[in-house]
Design a protein around this motif. Structure first.
Motif, PDB file in Angstrom:
ATOM      1  N   PHE A 176       0.813  -1.216   0.000  1.00 46.32           N
ATOM      2  CA  PHE A 176       0.000   0.000   0.000  1.00 46.32           C
ATOM      3  C   PHE A 176       0.848   1.270   0.000  1.00 46.32           C
ATOM      4  CE2 PHE A 176      -3.072   3.013   1.896  1.00 46.32           C
ATOM      5  CZ  PHE A 176      -4.122   2.796   1.015  1.00 46.32           C
ATOM      6  N   LEU A 177       2.035   1.211   0.617  1.00 44.04           N
ATOM      7  CA  LEU A 177       2.850   2.416   0.767  1.00 44.04           C
ATOM      8  C   LEU A 177       3.939   2.479  -0.292  1.00 44.04           C
ATOM      9  CD1 LEU A 177       3.467   2.474   4.608  1.00 44.04           C
ATOM     10  CD2 LEU A 177       1.875   3.882   3.329  1.00 44.04           C
ATOM     11  N   GLY A 178       4.074   3.616  -0.913  1.00 43.49           N
ATOM     12  CA  GLY A 178       5.191   3.815  -1.822  1.00 43.49           C
ATOM     13  C   GLY A 178       4.749   3.850  -3.265  1.00 43.49           C
ATOM     14  N   SER A 179       5.469   4.622  -4.039  1.00 40.04           N
ATOM     15  CA  SER A 179       5.171   4.736  -5.455  1.00 40.04           C
ATOM     16  C   SER A 179       6.492   4.811  -6.223  1.00 40.04           C
ATOM     17  CB  SER A 179       4.349   6.003  -5.692  1.00 40.04           C
ATOM     18  OG  SER A 179       4.120   6.187  -7.057  1.00 40.04           O
ATOM     19  N   PRO A 180       6.743   3.952  -7.211  1.00 39.43           N
ATOM     20  CA  PRO A 180       5.889   2.843  -7.623  1.00 39.43           C
ATOM     21  C   PRO A 180       5.737   1.822  -6.506  1.00 39.43           C
ATOM     22  CG  PRO A 180       8.086   2.565  -8.535  1.00 39.43           C
ATOM     23  CD  PRO A 180       8.055   3.920  -7.899  1.00 39.43           C
ATOM     24  N   ARG A 181       4.738   0.982  -6.642  1.00 41.19           N
ATOM     25  CA  ARG A 181       4.486  -0.021  -5.605  1.00 41.19           C
ATOM     26  C   ARG A 181       5.665  -0.961  -5.449  1.00 41.19           C
ATOM     27  NH1 ARG A 181      -1.417  -1.172  -4.291  1.00 41.19           N
ATOM     28  NH2 ARG A 181      -2.087   0.994  -4.429  1.00 41.19           N
ATOM     29  N   MET A 182       5.787  -1.494  -4.235  1.00 43.53           N
ATOM     30  CA  MET A 182       6.876  -2.439  -4.010  1.00 43.53           C
ATOM     31  C   MET A 182       6.686  -3.668  -4.910  1.00 43.53           C
ATOM     32  SD  MET A 182       7.998  -4.427  -0.527  1.00 43.53           S
ATOM     33  CE  MET A 182       8.195  -3.037   0.557  1.00 43.53           C
ATOM     34  N   ASN A 183       7.774  -4.123  -5.516  1.00 38.34           N
ATOM     35  CA  ASN A 183       7.722  -5.363  -6.271  1.00 38.34           C
ATOM     36  C   ASN A 183       7.645  -6.510  -5.278  1.00 38.34           C
ATOM     37  OD1 ASN A 183       8.325  -4.146  -8.947  1.00 38.34           O
ATOM     38  ND2 ASN A 183      10.252  -3.583  -7.961  1.00 38.34           N
ATOM     39  N   LEU A 184       6.617  -7.336  -5.410  1.00 37.99           N
ATOM     40  CA  LEU A 184       6.425  -8.452  -4.484  1.00 37.99           C
ATOM     41  C   LEU A 184       6.505  -9.746  -5.273  1.00 37.99           C
ATOM     42  CD1 LEU A 184       3.465  -6.887  -2.485  1.00 37.99           C
ATOM     43  CD2 LEU A 184       5.802  -7.203  -1.668  1.00 37.99           C
ATOM     44  N   LEU A 185       7.532 -10.526  -5.007  1.00 33.53           N
ATOM     45  CA  LEU A 185       7.818 -11.710  -5.813  1.00 33.53           C
ATOM     46  C   LEU A 185       7.825 -12.971  -4.972  1.00 33.53           C
ATOM     47  CD1 LEU A 185      10.883 -10.184  -7.697  1.00 33.53           C
ATOM     48  CD2 LEU A 185       8.485 -10.121  -8.389  1.00 33.53           C
ATOM     49  N   MET A 219      10.830  -5.950  -3.114  1.00 35.06           N
ATOM     50  CA  MET A 219      11.918  -5.034  -3.473  1.00 35.06           C
ATOM     51  C   MET A 219      11.338  -3.754  -4.042  1.00 35.06           C
ATOM     52  SD  MET A 219      13.730  -7.237  -6.562  1.00 35.06           S
ATOM     53  CE  MET A 219      13.888  -8.876  -5.891  1.00 35.06           C
ATOM     54  N   ARG A 220      11.604  -2.657  -3.341  1.00 34.43           N
ATOM     55  CA  ARG A 220      11.173  -1.366  -3.871  1.00 34.43           C
ATOM     56  C   ARG A 220      12.102  -0.980  -5.003  1.00 34.43           C
ATOM     57  NH1 ARG A 220       7.257   0.628  -0.621  1.00 34.43           N
ATOM     58  NH2 ARG A 220       7.473   0.351   1.635  1.00 34.43           N
ATOM     59  N   GLU A 227       6.145  -7.965 -13.241  1.00 41.03           N
ATOM     60  CA  GLU A 227       6.731  -6.838 -13.969  1.00 41.03           C
ATOM     61  C   GLU A 227       7.417  -5.978 -12.921  1.00 41.03           C
ATOM     62  OE1 GLU A 227       3.127  -5.558 -15.717  1.00 41.03           O
ATOM     63  OE2 GLU A 227       3.415  -6.812 -17.493  1.00 41.03           O
ATOM     64  N   VAL A 228       8.704  -6.094 -12.866  1.00 39.82           N
ATOM     65  CA  VAL A 228       9.469  -5.484 -11.788  1.00 39.82           C
ATOM     66  C   VAL A 228       9.802  -4.034 -12.145  1.00 39.82           C
ATOM     67  CG1 VAL A 228      11.663  -5.597 -10.553  1.00 39.82           C
ATOM     68  CG2 VAL A 228      10.403  -7.686 -11.043  1.00 39.82           C
ATOM     69  N   ALA A 229       9.343  -3.110 -11.280  1.00 37.23           N
ATOM     70  CA  ALA A 229       9.546  -1.684 -11.564  1.00 37.23           C
ATOM     71  C   ALA A 229      10.972  -1.263 -11.221  1.00 37.23           C
ATOM     72  CB  ALA A 229       8.548  -0.862 -10.763  1.00 37.23           C
ATOM     73  N   VAL A 230      11.614  -0.622 -12.167  1.00 31.32           N
ATOM     74  CA  VAL A 230      12.985  -0.129 -11.990  1.00 31.32           C
ATOM     75  C   VAL A 230      13.011   1.347 -12.383  1.00 31.32           C
ATOM     76  CG1 VAL A 230      15.383  -0.365 -12.775  1.00 31.32           C
ATOM     77  CG2 VAL A 230      13.916  -2.387 -12.640  1.00 31.32           C
ATOM     78  N   ARG A 231      13.673   2.164 -11.554  1.00 30.17           N
ATOM     79  CA  ARG A 231      13.762   3.595 -11.872  1.00 30.17           C
ATOM     80  C   ARG A 231      14.878   3.846 -12.869  1.00 30.17           C
ATOM     81  NH1 ARG A 231      12.277   5.006  -6.360  1.00 30.17           N
ATOM     82  NH2 ARG A 231      10.236   5.937  -6.610  1.00 30.17           N
TER      83      ARG A 231
END
Ligand code: ADP
Length: 432
Positions: free
Chosen positions: A234-243, A288-289, A391-395
């Motif tokens: 719920f916290l953080g943007s983009p959302r935490m990658n949960l694998l 992993m954020r 789909e793992v979000a990477v900055r």
């Protein structure tokens, strides 16, 4: 000056809806506490019970250590500001702000002084003679705040007070509200569904889901060490990658986190390795954020994941790449409904329904147990778990020189990973 304590507070509506489920929560004197959660999770019901507009079905509410059960709303020294604050249209700004004082018989001389002070503090001193229709949205909200604080309440309750305003004004008023309440030293409970608002304004955040308190802590604590998978999602943007990851212990030298097509190694020297090792042969969730992932050269050594970019999102100041790394994502259902109704027909998402309730209360966290029927395994409950590639979000930098289809390698900061068991509880070594 006020403290608030909720002890085992439950609210069940006549139709059987459990709006608030055994909530224990303490708000300290002068604290700015934000109640955060998606729509319908029971935030307003909690405020309304504190204000005396609703009675709890069970449990008790204490103000300054005293039960409020016998105390009428007007005797609770509480001021409330709502999203749809209603000003009296026929009265001027001064009339609106001063109205509560007039009702309680304050003479016009001292009343005028108090109105002037409050209006000055809120930056609306120059519009005191105007009617509400002659004000901007932000000014109207300030008048509503002024009317609430003019009586010098011990406790301020605010229910999504900014949600009708445009985003620029919201950001401005956020800062003003926190500055004002801190200056006044007034204990404040502030309800929002907006995690950015919660993280920027709160001294402490209390996160609710389906009426159940999930986590309470400073913004740094709940963001940095979320107690449950739900809070993590719920916290953080983009959302935490949960694998999803299978755990294998290798000769007491390291713990292998098998993500499917790729693995990560948690060295035995990592303080959390022993706790994770207990899950040898089982599956856990690795969080992993985006900030734990940094693009590296394709042949870089170390903790690296490789994948193909599925798509890119450009946000102006940065871009986000979503990588297919051959892992399985865990998608958290915010509302806390059963998975069966949360998954769209033929849905590809692996959704976690009632699974993420915290099951074992920890002494430093005010979190409740869920009934047995609502305990669902995040990972192994057949029929409730649908798979799809994560789909793992990477900055990345703004407008990077990569495109969908390109491969990308990312270094993983192992110390920034979060681990959750199959019930959605944080796996940790217990320091905070
Ligand atoms: P939030 O403020 O987090 O959006 P609410 O506290 O308003 O949530 O509502 C919690 C739950 O209680 C929801 O399921 C809502 O539909 C229900 N609810 C709220 N008010 C009433 C009411 N007066 N009668 C019956 N159900 C209600």
């Amino acid at each position: 000056m006020s403290t608030v304590a909720l002890k085992d507070v439950t609210k069940i509506w006549p139709d059987g809806t459990v709006a608030v489920d055994k909530v224990d929560l303490e708000v300290r004197d002068g604290e700015f506490l934000v109640l955060l959660g998606p729509s319908g999770c029971g935030k307003s019901t909690i405020l309304r019970m504190i204000a005396g507009l609703e009675d709890p079905t069970a449990g008790s509410i204490l103000l300054n250590g005293e039960s409020v059960a016998e105390l009428a709303p007007r005797d609770r020294q509480i001021a409330m500001v709502f999203q749809d604050f209603a000003l009296y249209p026929h009265m001027t700004v001064a009339g609106n702000i001063g109205f509560p004082l007039k009702l309680s018989g304050v003479e016009s001389g001292p009343r005028g002084e108090r109105i002037g002070d409050v209006a000055a503090a809120l930056g609306i001193g120059d519009v005191l003679a105007r009617k509400p229709t002659q004000l901007s949205g932000g000014q109207r909200q300030r008048v509503a705040m002024g009317r609430a604080i003019v009586r010098r309440p011990g406790l301020f309750l605010m229910d999504e007070p900014l949600s009708n305003l445009d985003s620029g004004l919201r950001a401005e008023l956020r800062t003003e509200i926190t500055a004002l309440t801190r200056e006044l030293g007034v204990t404040t409970m502030y309800v929002t569904h907006d995690q950015a608002e919660a993280l920027t304004m709160a001294d402490r955040v209390a996160i609710l889901r389906g009426g159940v308190l999930q986590d309470v802590g400073t913004p740094t604590e709940v963001y940095g060490r979320p107690a449950t998978l739900y809070v993590a999602a719920f916290l953080g943007s983009p959302r935490m990658n949960l694998l999803e990851a299978s755990v294998y212990v290798h000769l007491d030298r390291y713990v292998v986190l098998d993500l499917g097509e790729q693995v990560l190694y948690l060295p035995w020297s990592d303080i959390r390795a022993r706790a994770i090792a207990r899950y040898h042969g089982e599956r856990i969730v690795v969080g992993m954020r985006a900030e734990a992932l940094t693009p590296v050269a394709p042949d870089a050594p170390g903790d690296v994941l490789r994948g193909r970019i599925r798509y890119l999102e450009h946000h102006g100041h940065e871009s986000l790449a979503f990588l297919d790394i051959g892992a399985t994502a865990i998608v958290v259902d915010e509302a806390g409904k059963g998975v069966a109704d949360a998954v769209p027909s033929g849905g590809a998402l692996s959704r976690v329904g009632g699974a993420l309730q915290r099951l074992a209360g920890r002494s430093d966290r005010a979190v409740r147990e869920r009934p047995e029927a609502q305990r669902v395994s995040v990972l192994s409950d057949p029929g409730r778990h649908h798979r799809r590639p994560a789909e793992v979000a990477v900055r990345l930098a703004p407008y990077p020189a990569v495109s969908p289809g390109h491969s990308l390698a990312v270094g993983v900061r192992m110390d920034a990973l979060h681990f959750f068991d199959e019930r959605g509880d944080r796996i940790d070594v217990g320091w905070r």
